[in-house]
Design an enzyme around this catalytic site. Structure first.
Site, PDB file in Angstrom:
ATOM      1  N   HIS A 179       8.642   6.897   8.600  1.00  0.00           N
ATOM      2  CA  HIS A 179       9.387   7.321   7.268  1.00  0.00           C
ATOM      3  C   HIS A 179      10.725   7.729   7.395  1.00  0.00           C
ATOM      4  O   HIS A 179      10.797   8.067   8.227  1.00  0.00           O
ATOM      5  CB  HIS A 179       8.472   7.914   6.380  1.00  0.00           C
TER       6      HIS A 179
ATOM      7  N   CYS B  55       3.810   9.128   0.306  1.00  0.00           N
ATOM      8  CA  CYS B  55       2.726   9.719   0.483  1.00  0.00           C
ATOM      9  C   CYS B  55       2.181  11.078  -1.002  1.00  0.00           C
ATOM     10  O   CYS B  55       3.296  11.739  -0.596  1.00  0.00           O
ATOM     11  CB  CYS B  55       2.158  10.972   1.497  1.00  0.00           C
TER      12      CYS B  55
ATOM     13  N   ARG C 258       1.060  -1.002  -0.094  1.00  0.00           N
ATOM     14  CA  ARG C 258      -0.248  -0.187   0.005  1.00  0.00           C
ATOM     15  C   ARG C 258       0.411   1.068  -0.103  1.00  0.00           C
ATOM     16  O   ARG C 258       0.843   1.672  -1.013  1.00  0.00           O
ATOM     17  CB  ARG C 258      -0.379   0.162   1.055  1.00  0.00           C
ATOM     18  N   ASP C 259       1.217   1.441   1.419  1.00  0.00           N
ATOM     19  CA  ASP C 259       2.745   2.720   1.293  1.00  0.00           C
ATOM     20  C   ASP C 259       3.269   2.690   0.351  1.00  0.00           C
ATOM     21  O   ASP C 259       3.955   3.621  -0.572  1.00  0.00           O
ATOM     22  CB  ASP C 259       2.682   2.676   2.359  1.00  0.00           C
TER      23      ASP C 259
ATOM     24  N   ASN D  91       9.404   4.082   2.694  1.00  0.00           N
ATOM     25  CA  ASN D  91       9.582   4.007   4.728  1.00  0.00           C
ATOM     26  C   ASN D  91      10.552   2.926   5.531  1.00  0.00           C
ATOM     27  O   ASN D  91      11.616   2.785   4.450  1.00  0.00           O
ATOM     28  CB  ASN D  91       8.233   2.406   4.494  1.00  0.00           C
TER      29      ASN D  91
ATOM     30  N   HIS E 223       4.926   5.017  12.892  1.00  0.00           N
ATOM     31  CA  HIS E 223       4.491   4.324  11.125  1.00  0.00           C
ATOM     32  C   HIS E 223       5.917   5.273  10.760  1.00  0.00           C
ATOM     33  O   HIS E 223       5.744   6.218  10.983  1.00  0.00           O
ATOM     34  CB  HIS E 223       3.478   4.404  10.905  1.00  0.00           C
TER      35      HIS E 223
HETATM   36  P1  HMG Z   1     -13.055  14.191  -2.877  1.00  0.00           P
HETATM   37  O1  HMG Z   1     -12.486  14.545  -4.654  1.00  0.00           O
HETATM   38  O2  HMG Z   1     -12.167  15.171  -2.572  1.00  0.00           O
HETATM   39  O3  HMG Z   1     -14.710  13.959  -2.494  1.00  0.00           O
HETATM   40  O4  HMG Z   1     -11.935  13.226  -2.270  1.00  0.00           O
HETATM   41  P2  HMG Z   1     -15.869  14.000  -2.956  1.00  0.00           P
HETATM   42  O5  HMG Z   1     -17.163  12.866  -3.056  1.00  0.00           O
HETATM   43  O6  HMG Z   1     -15.801  15.112  -3.975  1.00  0.00           O
HETATM   44  O7  HMG Z   1     -15.223  12.240  -4.920  1.00  0.00           O
HETATM   45  C1  HMG Z   1     -14.702  12.935  -5.854  1.00  0.00           C
HETATM   46  C2  HMG Z   1     -14.860  11.696  -7.108  1.00  0.00           C
HETATM   47  O8  HMG Z   1     -14.018  10.531  -6.428  1.00  0.00           O
HETATM   48  C3  HMG Z   1     -15.890  11.537  -7.010  1.00  0.00           C
HETATM   49  O9  HMG Z   1     -15.857  10.475  -8.489  1.00  0.00           O
HETATM   50  C4  HMG Z   1     -15.788  10.170  -6.529  1.00  0.00           C
HETATM   51  O10 HMG Z   1     -17.326   9.137  -7.399  1.00  0.00           O
HETATM   52  C5  HMG Z   1     -14.589   9.586  -6.665  1.00  0.00           C
HETATM   53  P3  HMG Z   1     -16.394  11.592  -9.670  1.00  0.00           P
HETATM   54  O11 HMG Z   1     -18.247  12.282  -9.094  1.00  0.00           O
HETATM   55  O12 HMG Z   1     -15.279  12.650 -10.397  1.00  0.00           O
HETATM   56  O13 HMG Z   1     -15.821  10.710 -10.768  1.00  0.00           O
HETATM   57  N1  HMG Z   1     -14.374   8.824  -4.624  1.00  0.00           N
HETATM   58  C6  HMG Z   1     -14.363   7.312  -5.197  1.00  0.00           C
HETATM   59  N2  HMG Z   1     -14.368   6.731  -5.558  1.00  0.00           N
HETATM   60  C7  HMG Z   1     -13.880   5.484  -5.423  1.00  0.00           C
HETATM   61  N3  HMG Z   1     -13.159   5.554  -4.333  1.00  0.00           N
HETATM   62  C8  HMG Z   1     -13.507   6.232  -3.297  1.00  0.00           C
HETATM   63  C9  HMG Z   1     -14.428   7.613  -3.682  1.00  0.00           C
HETATM   64  N4  HMG Z   1     -14.469   8.344  -3.307  1.00  0.00           N
HETATM   65  C10 HMG Z   1     -14.864   9.570  -3.730  1.00  0.00           C
HETATM   66  N5  HMG Z   1     -13.377   5.931  -1.971  1.00  0.00           N
HETATM   67  C11 HMG Z   1     -11.294  11.638  -1.285  1.00  0.00           C
HETATM   68  C12 HMG Z   1     -12.151  12.465  -1.578  1.00  0.00           C
HETATM   69  C13 HMG Z   1     -10.506  10.967   0.381  1.00  0.00           C
HETATM   70  C14 HMG Z   1     -12.335  10.781  -1.782  1.00  0.00           C
HETATM   71  C15 HMG Z   1      -9.717  11.382  -1.912  1.00  0.00           C
HETATM   72  O14 HMG Z   1      -9.140  12.594  -1.578  1.00  0.00           O
HETATM   73  C16 HMG Z   1      -8.693  10.335  -1.941  1.00  0.00           C
HETATM   74  O15 HMG Z   1      -8.938   9.264  -2.687  1.00  0.00           O
HETATM   75  N6  HMG Z   1      -7.837  10.745  -1.137  1.00  0.00           N
HETATM   76  C17 HMG Z   1      -6.762   9.165  -1.133  1.00  0.00           C
HETATM   77  C18 HMG Z   1      -5.504   9.951  -0.114  1.00  0.00           C
HETATM   78  C19 HMG Z   1      -4.409   8.740  -0.198  1.00  0.00           C
HETATM   79  O16 HMG Z   1      -4.690   7.625  -0.348  1.00  0.00           O
HETATM   80  N7  HMG Z   1      -3.344   8.909   0.720  1.00  0.00           N
HETATM   81  C20 HMG Z   1      -2.314   7.887   0.816  1.00  0.00           C
HETATM   82  C21 HMG Z   1      -2.338   7.579   1.855  1.00  0.00           C
HETATM   83  S1  HMG Z   1      -2.504   8.181   3.421  1.00  0.00           S
HETATM   84  C22 HMG Z   1      -0.901   8.468   4.022  1.00  0.00           C
HETATM   85  O17 HMG Z   1      -0.073   7.421   2.541  1.00  0.00           O
HETATM   86  C23 HMG Z   1      -0.099   7.835   5.118  1.00  0.00           C
HETATM   87  C24 HMG Z   1       0.236   7.192   5.360  1.00  0.00           C
HETATM   88  O18 HMG Z   1       0.923   5.786   5.724  1.00  0.00           O
HETATM   89  C25 HMG Z   1       1.009   7.319   7.311  1.00  0.00           C
HETATM   90  C26 HMG Z   1       2.227   8.304   7.241  1.00  0.00           C
HETATM   91  O19 HMG Z   1       2.750   7.901   6.783  1.00  0.00           O
HETATM   92  O20 HMG Z   1       1.669   8.935   8.179  1.00  0.00           O
HETATM   93  C27 HMG Z   1      -1.464   6.595   6.215  1.00  0.00           C
HETATM   94 MG    MG Z   2       2.994   7.022   4.818  1.00  0.00          MG
END
Ligand code: HMG
Ligand code: MG
Length: 307
Positions: A208, A239, A13-14, A248, A206
């Site tokens: 990095h 990210c 994933r990450d 990581n 967690h």
């Molecule tokens: P948004 O654009 O604000 O939301 O996204 P929305 O509700 O307006 O939706 C926009 C479009 O996305 C729409 O489609 C929705 O249907 C679709 P359109 O009408 O434009 O065709 N949509 C989805 N499609 C599939 N699955 C879904 C979904 N939700 C909406 N679940 C949202 C908000 C949260 C969805 C978006 O910003 C997003 O997906 N972000 C992901 C960010 C991410 O994954 N970041 C990396 C992980 S976090 C990380 O790495 C940190 C961690 O490792 C810990 C650390 O290191 O600290 C965990």
């Molecule tokens: Mg991370």
């Protein structure tokens, strides 16, 4: 009895969410099969987020049901909202992680919500997951520093963790998203969390390794009594919404440290190195982690192993 540590693998994933090279579903599955063979029992497999936000993991709906159902293995998936929950449920998930942060600036860039808004969005997701009997984790990113606002007070991160626990998560995971933290900060964060009533068994870290402090931070976590650490085989990861969140902590580096320090964890270093070589080759990169390059070390013979 040896002291036991949980290694929570985030490579699929990450590790893969921030890579520009396209990785096929078959290769992802091959990577995860190797992680299972190495003894990893908690493998964060993918994310049910918007495919526009993270195209690298857009195959989550097909990948998750294709994974081997090995005894005692859990495949948590990232879920940001109810849409993601419906997808995760349809794909047969049994464990999830919701993800927010200590700072509004980061959550706004990452998921388009403030911290408060994210907790409102998670409530029905965590309720549904509880009804289904799923294991639930809550991430608090930017716990040791934010790419948009700088230093973070440990009490700010702990306040968010407490609210996640109130929403029913089984554990909170503090993320050093951009790898700026140092051991004194980890010690202060563990203290702040336990003083706020969070139990050590509910805390994961967690890290990095952006600035080479991840293993030192693990040692600070261990000394504070924390026994769950995330890592990514091959040291990939980051990210896309956290500028500078390279790499990581590598699972092979973590396993080496835990082995040599006498902790029990059930993971085989040579098999982790196999998986690390497999995924870095697929990404077209050299295996550049410390233990990936040097191998492990056999104290009986003095020779390097697994190179
Ligand atoms: P948004 O654009 O604000 O939301 O996204 P929305 O509700 O307006 O939706 C926009 C479009 O996305 C729409 O489609 C929705 O249907 C679709 P359109 O009408 O434009 O065709 N949509 C989805 N499609 C599939 N699955 C879904 C979904 N939700 C909406 N679940 C949202 C908000 C949260 C969805 C978006 O910003 C997003 O997906 N972000 C992901 C960010 C991410 O994954 N970041 C990396 C992980 S976090 C990380 O790495 C940190 C961690 O490792 C810990 C650390 O290191 O600290 C965990
Ligand atoms: Mg991370």
């Amino acid at each position: 009895m040896a002291d036991r540590v949980r290694i929570y693998e985030v490579g699929p994933r990450d590790g893969l969410q921030n890579e520009s090279t396209a990785i096929s579903l078959e290769t992802k599955r091959g990577f995860i099969e190797r992680l299972v063979a190495a003894g990893l029992r908690e493998i964060e497999a993918t994310s049910f987020v918007s495919p526009k936000a993270i195209p690298q993991l857009a195959d989550a709906d097909a990948l998750l049901p294709s994974l081997p159902a090995a005894a005692g293995v859990r495949y948590p998936v990232l879920v940001p909202n109810e849409r993601g929950m419906a997808r995760a449920e349809a794909a047969g998930a049994t464990a999830l992680a919701v993800f927010t942060a200590a700072t509004d600036a980061f959550t706004q860039h990452n998921i388009g919500m403030t911290v408060d808004e994210s907790l409102v969005a998670f409530e029905p997701v965590l309720q549904r997951a509880a009804d289904l009997g799923w294991w639930r984790r809550g991430y608090v990113s930017t716990a040791l520093g934010c790419p948009y606002t700088g230093a973070v007070d440990p009490h700010q991160a702990v306040g968010v963790a407490t609210r996640l626990l109130e929403l029913g998560v089984d554990e909170v995971c503090f993320g050093d998203t951009i790898g700026v933290g140092v051991p004194t900060q980890v010690a202060a964060l563990t203290d702040a969390a336990t003083e706020a009533g969070i139990e050590l068994r509910q805390i994961a870290y967690h890290f990095h390794d952006t600035r080479g402090t991840a293993l030192a931070n693990v040692v600070a976590g261990l000394e504070g009594g924390v026994r769950t650490f995330d890592s990514s085989t091959g040291g990939t990861g980051g990210c896309p919404y956290a500028p500078g969140a390279a790499g990581n902590l590598a699972t092979e580096d973590l396993v080496y440290l835990l082995d040599a320090a006498g902790y029990e964890h059930g993971v085989d270093l040579e098999r982790v190195l196999d998986a690390a070589r497999f995924i870095t080759a697929a990404l077209g990169k050299p295996l550049s982690t410390k233990v990936g390059q040097a191998g492990g070390w056999d104290a009986a013979t003095g020779r390097a192993i697994g190179r």
